[in-house]
Design a protein around this motif. Structure first.
Motif, mmCIF file in Angstrom:
data_model
loop_
_atom_site.group_PDB
_atom_site.id
_atom_site.type_symbol
_atom_site.label_atom_id
_atom_site.label_comp_id
_atom_site.label_asym_id
_atom_site.label_seq_id
_atom_site.Cartn_x
_atom_site.Cartn_y
_atom_site.Cartn_z
ATOM 1 N N TYR A 39 0.934 -0.850 -0.011
ATOM 2 C CA TYR A 39 -0.141 -0.051 -0.157
ATOM 3 C C TYR A 39 0.731 1.298 0.082
ATOM 4 C CZ TYR A 39 -4.589 -2.149 0.917
ATOM 5 O OH TYR A 39 -5.795 -3.263 0.259
ATOM 6 N N LEU A 40 1.796 1.300 0.877
ATOM 7 C CA LEU A 40 2.500 2.531 1.292
ATOM 8 C C LEU A 40 3.496 2.633 -0.284
ATOM 9 C CD1 LEU A 40 3.747 2.843 4.344
ATOM 10 C CD2 LEU A 40 1.510 3.634 3.661
ATOM 11 N N SER A 41 3.883 1.188 -1.236
ATOM 12 C CA SER A 41 4.206 1.884 -2.061
ATOM 13 C C SER A 41 4.030 1.844 -3.246
ATOM 14 C CB SER A 41 5.341 0.197 -2.935
ATOM 15 O OG SER A 41 4.256 -0.697 -2.915
ATOM 16 N N GLY A 42 2.245 1.826 -3.531
ATOM 17 C CA GLY A 42 1.691 2.762 -4.077
ATOM 18 C C GLY A 42 0.921 1.024 -5.206
ATOM 19 N N LYS A 43 1.347 -0.020 -4.808
ATOM 20 C CA LYS A 43 1.333 -1.393 -5.860
ATOM 21 C C LYS A 43 -0.557 -1.492 -5.886
ATOM 22 C CE LYS A 43 2.477 -5.634 -6.301
ATOM 23 N NZ LYS A 43 3.750 -7.103 -6.687
ATOM 24 N N PHE A 44 -0.838 -1.034 -4.547
ATOM 25 C CA PHE A 44 -2.438 -1.495 -4.016
ATOM 26 C C PHE A 44 -2.938 0.220 -3.991
ATOM 27 C CE2 PHE A 44 -1.772 -5.893 -1.442
ATOM 28 C CZ PHE A 44 -1.175 -6.409 -2.898
ATOM 29 N N CYS A 45 -4.193 0.153 -4.471
ATOM 30 C CA CYS A 45 -4.550 1.189 -3.680
ATOM 31 C C CYS A 45 -5.405 0.680 -2.670
ATOM 32 C CB CYS A 45 -5.198 2.222 -5.087
ATOM 33 S SG CYS A 45 -6.647 3.444 -4.994
ATOM 34 N N PRO A 46 -5.482 1.919 -1.947
ATOM 35 C CA PRO A 46 -6.581 1.493 -0.357
ATOM 36 C C PRO A 46 -8.279 2.169 -1.181
ATOM 37 C CG PRO A 46 -5.024 3.616 -0.385
ATOM 38 C CD PRO A 46 -5.115 2.621 -1.800
ATOM 39 N N GLY A 47 -9.170 1.432 -0.028
ATOM 40 C CA GLY A 47 -10.452 1.843 -0.976
ATOM 41 C C GLY A 47 -10.297 2.378 0.883
ATOM 42 N N LEU A 48 -11.240 3.308 0.935
ATOM 43 C CA LEU A 48 -12.294 3.795 2.244
ATOM 44 C C LEU A 48 -11.873 2.339 3.233
ATOM 45 C CD1 LEU A 48 -12.290 6.400 3.485
ATOM 46 C CD2 LEU A 48 -14.537 6.155 3.104
ATOM 47 N N ASP A 49 -12.280 1.580 3.219
ATOM 48 C CA ASP A 49 -12.097 0.837 4.516
ATOM 49 C C ASP A 49 -10.639 0.351 4.979
ATOM 50 O OD1 ASP A 49 -11.559 -0.678 2.455
ATOM 51 O OD2 ASP A 49 -11.947 -2.943 3.149
ATOM 52 N N VAL A 50 -9.832 0.229 3.879
ATOM 53 C CA VAL A 50 -8.195 0.100 4.339
ATOM 54 C C VAL A 50 -7.600 1.794 4.801
ATOM 55 C CG1 VAL A 50 -5.929 -0.451 3.051
ATOM 56 C CG2 VAL A 50 -8.256 -1.965 2.115
ATOM 57 N N VAL A 51 -8.319 2.775 4.103
ATOM 58 C CA VAL A 51 -7.866 3.901 4.631
ATOM 59 C C VAL A 51 -8.261 4.280 5.991
ATOM 60 C CG1 VAL A 51 -8.261 6.085 4.562
ATOM 61 C CG2 VAL A 51 -7.316 4.524 2.402
ATOM 62 N N GLU A 52 -9.255 3.622 6.608
ATOM 63 C CA GLU A 52 -9.633 4.193 8.203
ATOM 64 C C GLU A 52 -8.963 2.800 8.858
ATOM 65 O OE1 GLU A 52 -14.179 3.596 10.453
ATOM 66 O OE2 GLU A 52 -13.776 2.576 8.118
ATOM 67 N N LYS A 53 -8.314 1.782 8.368
ATOM 68 C CA LYS A 53 -7.607 0.763 8.697
ATOM 69 C C LYS A 53 -5.898 1.200 9.470
ATOM 70 C CE LYS A 53 -8.451 -3.811 9.222
ATOM 71 N NZ LYS A 53 -7.519 -4.885 8.275
ATOM 72 N N PHE A 54 -5.168 1.731 8.440
ATOM 73 C CA PHE A 54 -5.091 2.424 8.894
ATOM 74 C C PHE A 54 -4.480 3.880 9.509
ATOM 75 C CE2 PHE A 54 -2.469 0.611 4.765
ATOM 76 C CZ PHE A 54 -1.513 0.217 4.935
ATOM 77 N N PHE A 55 -5.287 4.323 9.459
ATOM 78 C CA PHE A 55 -5.382 5.555 9.641
ATOM 79 C C PHE A 55 -5.670 5.108 11.509
ATOM 80 C CE2 PHE A 55 -6.172 9.788 7.527
ATOM 81 C CZ PHE A 55 -5.061 9.563 6.762
ATOM 82 N N ASN A 56 -6.925 4.264 12.321
ATOM 83 C CA ASN A 56 -7.317 3.915 13.432
ATOM 84 C C ASN A 56 -5.841 3.220 14.117
ATOM 85 O OD1 ASN A 56 -9.803 4.622 13.437
ATOM 86 N ND2 ASN A 56 -10.773 2.705 12.425
ATOM 87 N N ALA A 57 -5.373 2.305 13.010
ATOM 88 C CA ALA A 57 -3.983 1.835 13.927
ATOM 89 C C ALA A 57 -2.736 2.600 14.088
ATOM 90 C CB ALA A 57 -3.247 0.374 12.429
ATOM 91 N N LEU A 58 -3.343 4.263 13.500
ATOM 92 C CA LEU A 58 -1.926 5.739 13.865
ATOM 93 C C LEU A 58 -2.828 6.336 14.978
ATOM 94 C CD1 LEU A 58 -0.086 6.219 10.207
ATOM 95 C CD2 LEU A 58 0.270 5.386 11.980
ATOM 96 N N GLY A 59 -3.333 6.039 15.332
ATOM 97 C CA GLY A 59 -4.699 6.385 16.140
ATOM 98 C C GLY A 59 -4.684 8.459 15.601
ATOM 99 N N LEU A 60 -5.112 8.389 14.059
ATOM 100 C CA LEU A 60 -5.514 9.337 13.439
ATOM 101 C C LEU A 60 -6.870 9.899 13.043
ATOM 102 C CD1 LEU A 60 -2.811 9.719 10.231
ATOM 103 C CD2 LEU A 60 -2.997 10.847 12.869
ATOM 104 N N PRO A 61 -7.592 10.389 13.511
ATOM 105 C CA PRO A 61 -8.895 10.795 12.780
ATOM 106 C C PRO A 61 -8.799 10.824 11.597
ATOM 107 C CG PRO A 61 -7.558 12.429 13.857
ATOM 108 C CD PRO A 61 -6.910 11.826 13.475
ATOM 109 N N LEU A 62 -9.993 10.521 10.854
ATOM 110 C CA LEU A 62 -10.923 10.072 9.844
ATOM 111 C C LEU A 62 -11.617 11.210 9.171
ATOM 112 C CD1 LEU A 62 -10.177 9.182 6.676
ATOM 113 C CD2 LEU A 62 -11.685 6.741 7.228
#
Length: 77
Positions: A39-62
């Protein structure tokens, strides 16, 4: 894609700020480290559900704002 680039920038900046490894992020997301890397290299394009998982794991608000999305391109400087 601009949104994908912005997503990657935010996640990478936050990883550095928190001193967190991709392995730790993957553990918090319950995925493999190679998945995070793709995901971080751009090989995969995240959907909103994946973005939410990343942000939750980092403690960031979406926050999503339809007002920002509706701005005419010529009004953005």
């Amino acid at each position: 894609m601009v949104l994908q680039e912005e997503f990657r920038r935010i996640v990478k900046d936050e990883l550095a700020r928190q001193g967190m490894s991709q392995s730790e992020l993957a553990r918090r997301m319950s995925v493999s480290r190679p998945t995070v890397s793709q995901y971080l290299s751009g090989k995969f394009c995240p959907g909103l559900d994946v973005v939410e998982k990343f942000f939750n794991a980092l403690g960031l608000p979406l926050h999503l704002s339809s007002t920002e999305a509706r701005q005419p391109a010529d009004s953005i400087e």
